[in-house]
Motif scaffolding. Structure first.
Motif, PDB file in Angstrom:
ATOM      1  N   PHE A 156      12.343  13.349 -26.238  1.00  0.00           N
ATOM      2  CA  PHE A 156      12.653  14.840 -26.075  1.00  0.00           C
ATOM      3  C   PHE A 156      13.100  15.369 -27.137  1.00  0.00           C
ATOM      4  O   PHE A 156      14.001  14.854 -27.974  1.00  0.00           O
ATOM      5  CB  PHE A 156      13.523  15.275 -24.662  1.00  0.00           C
ATOM      6  N   SER A 157      12.993  16.881 -27.257  1.00  0.00           N
ATOM      7  CA  SER A 157      13.907  17.639 -28.183  1.00  0.00           C
ATOM      8  C   SER A 157      14.929  18.165 -27.363  1.00  0.00           C
ATOM      9  O   SER A 157      14.938  18.833 -26.489  1.00  0.00           O
ATOM     10  CB  SER A 157      13.163  18.953 -28.828  1.00  0.00           C
ATOM     11  N   PRO A 158      16.000  17.602 -27.647  1.00  0.00           N
ATOM     12  CA  PRO A 158      17.393  17.967 -27.172  1.00  0.00           C
ATOM     13  C   PRO A 158      17.643  19.571 -26.995  1.00  0.00           C
ATOM     14  O   PRO A 158      17.135  20.340 -27.834  1.00  0.00           O
ATOM     15  CB  PRO A 158      18.693  17.640 -27.756  1.00  0.00           C
ATOM     16  N   ALA A 159      18.372  19.984 -25.832  1.00  0.00           N
ATOM     17  CA  ALA A 159      18.700  21.467 -25.765  1.00  0.00           C
ATOM     18  C   ALA A 159      19.702  21.508 -26.792  1.00  0.00           C
ATOM     19  O   ALA A 159      20.206  20.667 -27.281  1.00  0.00           O
ATOM     20  CB  ALA A 159      18.992  21.644 -24.527  1.00  0.00           C
ATOM     21  N   GLN A 160      19.979  23.009 -27.269  1.00  0.00           N
ATOM     22  CA  GLN A 160      21.030  23.286 -28.315  1.00  0.00           C
ATOM     23  C   GLN A 160      22.016  24.335 -27.707  1.00  0.00           C
ATOM     24  O   GLN A 160      21.580  24.862 -26.772  1.00  0.00           O
ATOM     25  CB  GLN A 160      20.209  23.967 -29.315  1.00  0.00           C
ATOM     26  N   ASP A 161      22.981  24.388 -28.238  1.00  0.00           N
ATOM     27  CA  ASP A 161      24.006  25.293 -27.775  1.00  0.00           C
ATOM     28  C   ASP A 161      23.879  26.812 -28.439  1.00  0.00           C
ATOM     29  O   ASP A 161      22.737  26.833 -29.376  1.00  0.00           O
ATOM     30  CB  ASP A 161      25.373  24.772 -27.778  1.00  0.00           C
ATOM     31  N   GLY A 162      24.848  27.613 -28.428  1.00  0.00           N
ATOM     32  CA  GLY A 162      24.548  28.980 -29.094  1.00  0.00           C
ATOM     33  C   GLY A 162      24.624  28.927 -30.755  1.00  0.00           C
ATOM     34  O   GLY A 162      24.255  29.752 -31.375  1.00  0.00           O
ATOM     35  N   ASN A 163      25.168  27.750 -31.263  1.00  0.00           N
ATOM     36  CA  ASN A 163      25.254  27.628 -32.666  1.00  0.00           C
ATOM     37  C   ASN A 163      23.983  26.640 -33.086  1.00  0.00           C
ATOM     38  O   ASN A 163      23.794  26.307 -34.323  1.00  0.00           O
ATOM     39  CB  ASN A 163      26.449  26.908 -33.173  1.00  0.00           C
ATOM     40  N   GLY A 164      23.021  26.318 -32.161  1.00  0.00           N
ATOM     41  CA  GLY A 164      21.884  25.402 -32.622  1.00  0.00           C
ATOM     42  C   GLY A 164      22.267  23.975 -32.708  1.00  0.00           C
ATOM     43  O   GLY A 164      21.558  23.205 -33.188  1.00  0.00           O
ATOM     44  N   ASN A 165      23.266  23.699 -32.180  1.00  0.00           N
ATOM     45  CA  ASN A 165      23.947  22.126 -32.287  1.00  0.00           C
ATOM     46  C   ASN A 165      23.166  21.419 -30.943  1.00  0.00           C
ATOM     47  O   ASN A 165      23.153  22.156 -29.738  1.00  0.00           O
ATOM     48  CB  ASN A 165      25.383  21.855 -32.072  1.00  0.00           C
ATOM     49  N   PRO A 166      22.600  20.194 -30.922  1.00  0.00           N
ATOM     50  CA  PRO A 166      21.980  19.486 -29.862  1.00  0.00           C
ATOM     51  C   PRO A 166      22.996  19.246 -29.108  1.00  0.00           C
ATOM     52  O   PRO A 166      24.154  18.688 -29.237  1.00  0.00           O
ATOM     53  CB  PRO A 166      21.370  18.392 -30.520  1.00  0.00           C
ATOM     54  N   VAL A 167      22.653  19.345 -27.676  1.00  0.00           N
ATOM     55  CA  VAL A 167      23.720  18.944 -26.362  1.00  0.00           C
ATOM     56  C   VAL A 167      23.022  18.057 -25.567  1.00  0.00           C
ATOM     57  O   VAL A 167      21.802  18.327 -25.450  1.00  0.00           O
ATOM     58  CB  VAL A 167      24.181  20.222 -26.116  1.00  0.00           C
ATOM     59  N   THR A 168      23.665  17.718 -24.521  1.00  0.00           N
ATOM     60  CA  THR A 168      23.095  16.986 -23.441  1.00  0.00           C
ATOM     61  C   THR A 168      23.043  17.947 -22.361  1.00  0.00           C
ATOM     62  O   THR A 168      23.670  18.761 -22.099  1.00  0.00           O
ATOM     63  CB  THR A 168      24.159  15.866 -22.679  1.00  0.00           C
ATOM     64  N   SER A 169      21.600  17.807 -21.718  1.00  0.00           N
ATOM     65  CA  SER A 169      21.145  18.670 -20.861  1.00  0.00           C
ATOM     66  C   SER A 169      20.112  17.893 -19.809  1.00  0.00           C
ATOM     67  O   SER A 169      19.906  16.640 -20.003  1.00  0.00           O
ATOM     68  CB  SER A 169      20.224  19.495 -21.549  1.00  0.00           C
ATOM     69  N   ASN A 224       0.923  -1.186   0.087  1.00  0.00           N
ATOM     70  CA  ASN A 224       0.099   0.091   0.152  1.00  0.00           C
ATOM     71  C   ASN A 224       0.925   1.351  -0.165  1.00  0.00           C
ATOM     72  O   ASN A 224       0.624   2.119   0.845  1.00  0.00           O
ATOM     73  CB  ASN A 224      -1.025  -0.073   1.290  1.00  0.00           C
ATOM     74  N   GLU A 225       1.884   1.115  -0.933  1.00  0.00           N
ATOM     75  CA  GLU A 225       2.892   2.378  -0.931  1.00  0.00           C
ATOM     76  C   GLU A 225       2.298   3.368  -2.114  1.00  0.00           C
ATOM     77  O   GLU A 225       2.141   2.956  -3.227  1.00  0.00           O
ATOM     78  CB  GLU A 225       4.230   1.700  -1.466  1.00  0.00           C
ATOM     79  N   GLN A 226       2.254   4.527  -1.797  1.00  0.00           N
ATOM     80  CA  GLN A 226       2.008   5.793  -2.442  1.00  0.00           C
ATOM     81  C   GLN A 226       2.873   6.797  -2.268  1.00  0.00           C
ATOM     82  O   GLN A 226       3.414   6.971  -1.189  1.00  0.00           O
ATOM     83  CB  GLN A 226       0.330   6.204  -2.253  1.00  0.00           C
ATOM     84  N   GLY A 227       2.515   7.715  -3.092  1.00  0.00           N
ATOM     85  CA  GLY A 227       3.611   9.121  -3.029  1.00  0.00           C
ATOM     86  C   GLY A 227       3.909   9.802  -4.245  1.00  0.00           C
ATOM     87  O   GLY A 227       3.721   9.360  -5.405  1.00  0.00           O
ATOM     88  N   THR A 228       4.655  10.929  -4.191  1.00  0.00           N
ATOM     89  CA  THR A 228       5.406  11.755  -5.351  1.00  0.00           C
ATOM     90  C   THR A 228       6.634  11.530  -5.485  1.00  0.00           C
ATOM     91  O   THR A 228       7.459  11.672  -4.416  1.00  0.00           O
ATOM     92  CB  THR A 228       4.891  13.141  -5.172  1.00  0.00           C
ATOM     93  N   VAL A 229       7.134  11.084  -6.591  1.00  0.00           N
ATOM     94  CA  VAL A 229       8.644  10.964  -6.691  1.00  0.00           C
ATOM     95  C   VAL A 229       9.179  12.167  -7.751  1.00  0.00           C
ATOM     96  O   VAL A 229       8.651  12.240  -8.899  1.00  0.00           O
ATOM     97  CB  VAL A 229       9.107   9.507  -7.573  1.00  0.00           C
ATOM     98  N   SER A 230      10.250  12.759  -7.248  1.00  0.00           N
ATOM     99  CA  SER A 230      10.809  13.971  -8.341  1.00  0.00           C
ATOM    100  C   SER A 230      11.997  13.152  -8.746  1.00  0.00           C
ATOM    101  O   SER A 230      12.663  12.498  -8.045  1.00  0.00           O
ATOM    102  CB  SER A 230      11.074  14.778  -7.277  1.00  0.00           C
ATOM    103  N   VAL A 231      12.322  13.318  -9.830  1.00  0.00           N
ATOM    104  CA  VAL A 231      13.368  12.838 -10.746  1.00  0.00           C
ATOM    105  C   VAL A 231      13.895  13.974 -11.665  1.00  0.00           C
ATOM    106  O   VAL A 231      13.381  14.964 -11.927  1.00  0.00           O
ATOM    107  CB  VAL A 231      12.713  11.750 -11.890  1.00  0.00           C
ATOM    108  N   THR A 232      15.576  13.786 -11.652  1.00  0.00           N
ATOM    109  CA  THR A 232      16.046  14.710 -12.649  1.00  0.00           C
ATOM    110  C   THR A 232      16.405  13.685 -13.980  1.00  0.00           C
ATOM    111  O   THR A 232      17.347  12.730 -13.606  1.00  0.00           O
ATOM    112  CB  THR A 232      17.336  15.376 -11.877  1.00  0.00           C
ATOM    113  N   LEU A 233      16.137  14.027 -15.002  1.00  0.00           N
ATOM    114  CA  LEU A 233      16.484  13.142 -16.338  1.00  0.00           C
ATOM    115  C   LEU A 233      17.600  14.031 -16.875  1.00  0.00           C
ATOM    116  O   LEU A 233      17.387  15.139 -17.048  1.00  0.00           O
ATOM    117  CB  LEU A 233      15.219  13.130 -16.866  1.00  0.00           C
ATOM    118  N   THR A 234      18.267  13.089 -17.327  1.00  0.00           N
ATOM    119  CA  THR A 234      19.502  13.476 -18.362  1.00  0.00           C
ATOM    120  C   THR A 234      19.353  13.274 -19.760  1.00  0.00           C
ATOM    121  O   THR A 234      18.915  11.920 -19.782  1.00  0.00           O
ATOM    122  CB  THR A 234      20.866  12.881 -17.880  1.00  0.00           C
ATOM    123  N   VAL A 235      18.976  14.138 -20.535  1.00  0.00           N
ATOM    124  CA  VAL A 235      18.578  13.917 -22.094  1.00  0.00           C
ATOM    125  C   VAL A 235      19.943  14.100 -22.880  1.00  0.00           C
ATOM    126  O   VAL A 235      20.537  15.204 -22.874  1.00  0.00           O
ATOM    127  CB  VAL A 235      17.444  14.930 -22.306  1.00  0.00           C
TER     128      VAL A 235
END
Length: 216
Positions: A191-204, A148-159
Motif C-alpha cells: 500500500f501507499s500509506p496514509a499521510q497526516d496534514g504535513n504529508g508524513n506517512p502514518v499508520t491507518s 466444501n467451504e465457500q463464502g466471502t470474508v471481510s477483513v480490516t487491514l492495518t497498514v
C-alpha cells in the motif's frame, strides 16, 4: 425909373456876375485838373521803381548782470505726479479642448492562485491493484476444499508507514477461509500509506472483501 426898379436891376446884375464867375471858374478847374492828370500819369510811367532794402538794426546787447547779486539756487525740480491708469484686463480667451474619451485600463488577469497543497491521504491505497486478484484457485485451503467451504470474508487491514500490512481482522465466512485470507493479504498486499496534514506517512486502516469459490 423909380428907386425900387433900380434896386431890382442892380440885384439881377450882381447875380449874373456871380453866376458867370462860377461857370468860368469851373471851366478853368477842369482844364487845369485834366492837364495835371496827364502830366502826372506820363511822369509815373517814366519812373523806375527800385526796392531799397533797409539794413536790419543791430542786435541789442543784453544788459550786464547786476553787481553783488546774491546767488539764488534754482528751485527744486518736482517730478510730476504719477497718474495710474487702470488698464482694462485682457480678454480671456476660452479655448475648448477636444473631449478625449477615457481610455479603459488594460485588463490584467489576476495572478494564478498558488498550487494547493497536496491533499492529505486519509486512507492507504493499494499498489498492486485489486486485493481480490492477489488470491487464486491454487490458494484454496485443502481443508476447506475437503469440507466444501465457500463464502466471502471481510477483513480490516492495518497498514503501517512502510505500506505493509501489520494487522488483519477477519469477519464472516468459514474460519479456515478467514485464516487463509489474512495470511495471504499480509504477505502479498502493498500500500501507499496514509499521510497526516504535513504529508508524513502514518499508520491507518482499510477494509476489503474477499470471495472464495470452489471451481467446478
Amino acid at each position: 425909373m423909380s428907386y425900387a426898379q433900380r434896386k431890382e436891376l442892380s440885384g439881377n446884375r450882381t447875380m449874373s456876375i456871380i453866376f458867370t464867375a462860377i461857370v468860368v471858374g469851373g471851366l478853368m478847374y477842369a482844364i487845369v485838373t485834366g492837364l495835371a492828370y496827364n502830366v502826372i500819369k506820363k511822369t509815373a510811367e517814366n519812373l523806375k521803381v527800385v526796392d531799397v532794402e533797409e539794413p536790419p538794426p543791430p542786435p541789442e546787447k543784453p544788459p550786464p548782470p547786476p553787481k553783488d547779486m546774491p546767488k539764488v539756487p534754482p528751485p527744486p525740480m518736482t517730478p510730476p505726479p504719477l497718474v495710474r491708469v487702470n488698464a482694462a484686463p485682457p480678454p480671456i480667451q476660452v479655448v475648448e479642448s477636444p473631449v478625449i474619451p477615457p481610455v479603459a485600463p488594460p485588463v490584467i488577469a489576476p495572478p494564478r492562485p498558488p498550487a494547493p497543497p497536496a491533499p492529505r491521504q486519509a486512507e492507504p491505497k493499494s499498489l498492486v491493484g485489486s486485493l481480490q486478484g492477489l488470491i487464486g484457485s491454487d490458494d484454496y485451503p485443502p481443508a476447506a476444499l475437503d469440507n466444501n467451504e465457500q463464502g466471502t470474508v471481510s477483513v480490516t487491514l492495518t497498514v503501517g508507514p512502510s505500506g505493509r500490512v501489520t494487522g488483519c481482522s477477519p469477519s464472516g465466512g468459514p474460519s479456515s477461509l478467514q485464516t487463509a485470507t489474512c495470511r495471504l493479504l499480509t504477505s502479498r498486499a502493498r500500500f501507499s500509506p496514509a499521510q497526516d496534514g504535513n504529508g508524513n506517512p502514518v499508520t491507518s486502516t482499510t477494509s476489503a472483501r474477499i470471495t472464495w469459490r470452489i471451481a467446478e
